[in-house]
Design a protein around this motif. Structure first.
Motif, PDB file in Angstrom:
ATOM      1  N   VAL A 127     -51.988 -43.234  12.016  1.00  0.00           N
ATOM      2  CA  VAL A 127     -50.793 -43.012  11.195  1.00  0.00           C
ATOM      3  C   VAL A 127     -50.487 -41.517  11.108  1.00  0.00           C
ATOM      4  O   VAL A 127     -49.340 -41.082  11.289  1.00  0.00           O
ATOM      5  CB  VAL A 127     -50.985 -43.622   9.795  1.00  0.00           C
ATOM      6  CG1 VAL A 127     -49.881 -43.158   8.843  1.00  0.00           C
ATOM      7  CG2 VAL A 127     -51.004 -45.140   9.864  1.00  0.00           C
ATOM      8  N   ALA A 128     -51.526 -40.724  10.845  1.00  0.00           N
ATOM      9  CA  ALA A 128     -51.337 -39.273  10.786  1.00  0.00           C
ATOM     10  C   ALA A 128     -50.874 -38.731  12.141  1.00  0.00           C
ATOM     11  O   ALA A 128     -49.960 -37.889  12.214  1.00  0.00           O
ATOM     12  CB  ALA A 128     -52.639 -38.596  10.361  1.00  0.00           C
ATOM     13  N   VAL A 134     -47.185 -39.523  12.681  1.00  0.00           N
ATOM     14  CA  VAL A 134     -46.291 -38.637  11.923  1.00  0.00           C
ATOM     15  C   VAL A 134     -46.192 -37.272  12.600  1.00  0.00           C
ATOM     16  O   VAL A 134     -45.092 -36.712  12.758  1.00  0.00           O
ATOM     17  CB  VAL A 134     -46.792 -38.494  10.473  1.00  0.00           C
ATOM     18  CG1 VAL A 134     -45.980 -37.432   9.736  1.00  0.00           C
ATOM     19  CG2 VAL A 134     -46.708 -39.834   9.746  1.00  0.00           C
ATOM     20  N   PHE A 180     -36.519 -44.354  13.867  1.00  0.00           N
ATOM     21  CA  PHE A 180     -37.109 -44.256  12.525  1.00  0.00           C
ATOM     22  C   PHE A 180     -37.585 -45.623  12.046  1.00  0.00           C
ATOM     23  O   PHE A 180     -38.702 -45.760  11.512  1.00  0.00           O
ATOM     24  CB  PHE A 180     -36.071 -43.688  11.559  1.00  0.00           C
ATOM     25  CG  PHE A 180     -36.483 -43.716  10.114  1.00  0.00           C
ATOM     26  CD1 PHE A 180     -37.370 -42.787   9.608  1.00  0.00           C
ATOM     27  CD2 PHE A 180     -35.978 -44.686   9.259  1.00  0.00           C
ATOM     28  CE1 PHE A 180     -37.754 -42.816   8.276  1.00  0.00           C
ATOM     29  CE2 PHE A 180     -36.351 -44.725   7.928  1.00  0.00           C
ATOM     30  CZ  PHE A 180     -37.241 -43.786   7.440  1.00  0.00           C
ATOM     31  N   SER A 216     -44.116 -37.531  15.745  1.00  0.00           N
ATOM     32  CA  SER A 216     -42.686 -37.652  15.438  1.00  0.00           C
ATOM     33  C   SER A 216     -42.078 -36.301  15.094  1.00  0.00           C
ATOM     34  O   SER A 216     -40.976 -35.963  15.550  1.00  0.00           O
ATOM     35  CB  SER A 216     -42.494 -38.638  14.288  1.00  0.00           C
ATOM     36  OG  SER A 216     -41.122 -38.867  14.036  1.00  0.00           O
ATOM     37  N   LEU A 217     -42.794 -35.513  14.298  1.00  0.00           N
ATOM     38  CA  LEU A 217     -42.295 -34.186  13.929  1.00  0.00           C
ATOM     39  C   LEU A 217     -42.205 -33.277  15.159  1.00  0.00           C
ATOM     40  O   LEU A 217     -41.225 -32.526  15.320  1.00  0.00           O
ATOM     41  CB  LEU A 217     -43.204 -33.557  12.873  1.00  0.00           C
ATOM     42  CG  LEU A 217     -43.209 -34.243  11.493  1.00  0.00           C
ATOM     43  CD1 LEU A 217     -44.252 -33.605  10.588  1.00  0.00           C
ATOM     44  CD2 LEU A 217     -41.821 -34.182  10.854  1.00  0.00           C
ATOM     45  N   LYS A 230     -40.754 -46.666  13.968  1.00  0.00           N
ATOM     46  CA  LYS A 230     -41.929 -45.897  13.564  1.00  0.00           C
ATOM     47  C   LYS A 230     -42.388 -46.283  12.160  1.00  0.00           C
ATOM     48  O   LYS A 230     -43.597 -46.373  11.892  1.00  0.00           O
ATOM     49  CB  LYS A 230     -41.619 -44.411  13.631  1.00  0.00           C
ATOM     50  CG  LYS A 230     -41.509 -43.887  15.054  1.00  0.00           C
ATOM     51  CD  LYS A 230     -41.026 -42.453  15.102  1.00  0.00           C
ATOM     52  CE  LYS A 230     -40.845 -41.989  16.531  1.00  0.00           C
ATOM     53  NZ  LYS A 230     -40.258 -40.641  16.633  1.00  0.00           N
ATOM     54  N   ILE A 231     -41.443 -46.512  11.264  1.00  0.00           N
ATOM     55  CA  ILE A 231     -41.812 -46.933   9.911  1.00  0.00           C
ATOM     56  C   ILE A 231     -42.552 -48.260   9.945  1.00  0.00           C
ATOM     57  O   ILE A 231     -43.555 -48.462   9.234  1.00  0.00           O
ATOM     58  CB  ILE A 231     -40.563 -47.027   9.015  1.00  0.00           C
ATOM     59  CG1 ILE A 231     -40.071 -45.630   8.641  1.00  0.00           C
ATOM     60  CG2 ILE A 231     -40.849 -47.835   7.759  1.00  0.00           C
ATOM     61  CD1 ILE A 231     -41.033 -44.836   7.791  1.00  0.00           C
ATOM     62  N   LEU A 257     -46.044 -47.495  11.294  1.00  0.00           N
ATOM     63  CA  LEU A 257     -46.849 -46.740  10.328  1.00  0.00           C
ATOM     64  C   LEU A 257     -47.240 -47.613   9.148  1.00  0.00           C
ATOM     65  O   LEU A 257     -48.366 -47.520   8.639  1.00  0.00           O
ATOM     66  CB  LEU A 257     -46.077 -45.510   9.858  1.00  0.00           C
ATOM     67  CG  LEU A 257     -45.786 -44.451  10.933  1.00  0.00           C
ATOM     68  CD1 LEU A 257     -45.000 -43.303  10.344  1.00  0.00           C
ATOM     69  CD2 LEU A 257     -47.066 -43.947  11.581  1.00  0.00           C
ATOM     70  N   TYR A 261     -47.246 -44.963  20.691  1.00  0.00           N
ATOM     71  CA  TYR A 261     -46.836 -45.774  19.552  1.00  0.00           C
ATOM     72  C   TYR A 261     -46.980 -47.270  19.858  1.00  0.00           C
ATOM     73  O   TYR A 261     -47.403 -48.056  18.999  1.00  0.00           O
ATOM     74  CB  TYR A 261     -45.378 -45.483  19.187  1.00  0.00           C
ATOM     75  CG  TYR A 261     -45.156 -44.181  18.458  1.00  0.00           C
ATOM     76  CD1 TYR A 261     -45.417 -44.059  17.100  1.00  0.00           C
ATOM     77  CD2 TYR A 261     -44.669 -43.063  19.130  1.00  0.00           C
ATOM     78  CE1 TYR A 261     -45.203 -42.864  16.429  1.00  0.00           C
ATOM     79  CE2 TYR A 261     -44.451 -41.868  18.470  1.00  0.00           C
ATOM     80  CZ  TYR A 261     -44.723 -41.771  17.117  1.00  0.00           C
ATOM     81  OH  TYR A 261     -44.508 -40.591  16.457  1.00  0.00           O
TER      82      TYR A 261
END
Length: 555
Positions: free
Chosen positions: A430-431, A434, A408, A437-438, A411-412, A415, A329
């Motif tokens: 970006v993908a 995400v 969060f 993160s999941l 990361k926001i 992103l 990141y």
């Protein structure tokens, strides 16, 4: 502003700036003298680290209020035109001051934790007289790296870290620790040799090692040469930061160390490499010549790291892989070469230092409570210790990026910066961010369900965890159990620093607005190289050519 207002901050800076390096070094010598008096040794160490934290907070305040400050060391004042190959400068700006404060918080908390853990109890396996001096030397190396205003002084900071971290990694001299230490030091030596080669190339091209002067002279170097020097330095910093494909050494090295040592290594040492990447990218080589390569490396770092974490059954190794993953990141934000990308990366660095260090301290508490860190042996921890469950859950959710935690928010920010960047690679990142993160949320949920909620009787090896710890734990364990009564005990001196770091992580959420504002101002300073250069070189600064791609928007 009056003349007094102008002179006073400079005089304060002149006194304060060397202290984060000098205080740990001087007290390291004192603690060596106090080797036979462990209580006095611990007290001196904690006082020194507290002083470093207070000085760092003062530097943070002055940097945010008055801007970037520079201190000439040994009378080699760049602003008078005397800077040259021997010129050394310490520089405190918003970025270095923030890194100092966050690092000092972690270093102090981990030292208090280690005292409470009792792993430095003076027996033949844990030499108490070595730990505190080495820890203080490592602290000096970290602070020196953040304040270094010339490339060779940055190299010295890295080497101090290498030497001290090798000693800390192999404390106890168990077979696993020595094996991991040899691997770690060999990789670090390769990184140092690459870094030294990069220094030689940069000096041959520019005739200076001062970062500010080098930044102005690199503008006149052919583009191919600049890119080659940048690539060599990025390889060196990438190894230290554990960026894929230069990250395979980390998961095998960190889990064998004592929990306090692992917490410092995971929280701080890789971030020194990230800091060096930010400084080189923004000050020396702006323009994005290797941004696409960095984006690919960032994406692979995120995905490979988190996939490795999914495959782990030991919590220490699992978190070592998530550490690698989340470095991606930060590389993502750096590679965007935009104001918002840098802002998000800096905020995420601060967040990750705190959260990752906290999680490794919690792992130490889990080992103390249950006698193991293996998911195959753990279970029922939520019922056995609700406080331990809370101490794990909060930073774990933070790491997973659950709103409204700082993970969060960071990361926001990253992103959003990626979405604003007009390239296919940025959207791919970006993908990837995400997905990472999941998957991070999945691995922390796996720990939560297996170690905390599942009855221990249902664990595949749950019956073994009830045996004597000396039997079930291998010799790489950081817990030197004296008897069976050690299991289940969590000393207050271990709990309090862990609670404090959890609180600091929550503070990054509660005060996210001011923190984002600060990182935004930091990013603004970094995007305008003239601020740093003028602070160091003064009236002797050459005109700075801002390369394309260093504006606040997208390239």
């Amino acid at each position: 502003m009056s003349a007094l207002d102008t002179v006073l901050p400079e005089s304060i800076i002149g006194v304060l700036m060397p202290l984060p390096v000098l205080v740990p070094l001087l007290t390291a010598a004192i603690t060596l003298v106090l080797g036979r008096r462990p209580r006095a040794q611990r007290a001196v160490t904690i006082i020194a680290l507290t002083a470093v934290l207070l000085v760092s907070c003062a530097l943070l305040y002055l940097a945010d209020r008055d801007g970037t400050h520079s201190l000439a060391v040994g009378g080699w004042d760049a602003s008078t035109g005397n800077v040259g190959p021997l010129g050394i400068a310490l520089v405190s700006d918003r970025l270095s001051a923030l890194m100092l404060v966050i690092s000092a918080v972690v270093l102090l908390a981990v030292m208090v934790y280690s005292v409470g853990q009792g792993v430095r109890d003076g027996d033949e396996n844990q030499p108490v007289s070595i730990f505190q001096p080495t820890y203080l030397v490592m602290t000096a190396g970290i602070c020196n790296a953040f304040l270094a205003g010339d490339l060779f002084n940055l190299f010295v900071g890295f080497e101090v870290l290498l030497t001290s971290s090798f000693v800390l990694l192999t404390l106890g001299a168990s077979a696993d620790r020595v094996r991991a230490g040899i691997s770690y030091v060999m990789v670090s030596m390769v990184s140092s040799l690459v870094f030294l080669a990069g220094i030689a190339f940069a000096y041959a091209a520019t005739g200076t090692l001062n970062l500010a002067e080098m930044a102005t002279r690199l503008d006149g170097i052919p583009g191919g040469t600049r890119t080659a020097i940048f690539a060599v330095l990025m390889v060196a910093f990438g190894i230290k930061a554990a960026v894929f494909p230069l990250s395979t050494w980390l998961p095998d090295s960190y889990p064998t160390a004592p929990a306090p040592v692992t917490a410092v290594f995971a929280g701080l040492l890789t971030k020194v490499g990230v800091y060096a990447m930010i400084r080189a990218h923004t000050l020396l080589f702006p323009g994005g010549s290797l941004d696409d390569v960095l984006m690919v490396c960032g994406l692979l770092t995120m995905l490979v790291g988190i996939l490795g974490a999914i495959a782990q059954a030991d919590i220490k190794r699992l978190f070592s892989f998530t550490l690698v993953s989340h470095i991606g990141y930060m590389v993502f934000g750096i590679a965007l070469s935009t104001h918002y990308g840098l802002m998000g990366a800096i905020y995420y660095v601060a967040h990750h230092i705190i959260v990752q260090a906290t999680l490794f301290l919690v792992v130490g508490l889990i080992e103390r409570q249950a006698g193991s860190s293996s998911l195959r042996r753990l279970g029922g921890l939520a019922a056995a210790s609700p406080l331990l469950a809370i101490l794990f859950l909060v930073p774990a959710l933070n790491l997973g990026g659950i709103p409204p935690f700082s993970g969060f928010i960071g990361k926001i920010a990253l992103l959003q910066a990626g979405v604003d960047h007009p390239s296919v690679l940025s959207w791919t990142l970006v993908a990837g961010g995400v997905i990472t993160s999941l998957l991070t949320l999945y691995v922390v949920a796996r720990i939560w369900t297996k170690a905390f909620w599942r009855p221990r009787a249902d664990a595949p090896e749950g019956d073994l965890a009830d045996e004597r710890p000396a039997v079930l734990l291998d010799d790489s364990s950081d817990i030197a159990f004296a008897d069976r009564d050690d299991v289940g005990r969590m000393p207050a001196a271990m709990l309090l620093p862990t609670v404090a770091l959890v609180a600091v992580g929550l503070a990054l959420t509660v005060f996210a607005g001011p923190m984002i504002g600060y990182t935004g101002r930091t990013a603004t300073d970094l995007m305008d190289r003239s601020i740093y250069i003028d602070a160091v070189l003064g009236s002797h600064a050459a005109p700075v050519q801002e390369a394309a791609g260093t504006s606040g928007g997208a390239r």
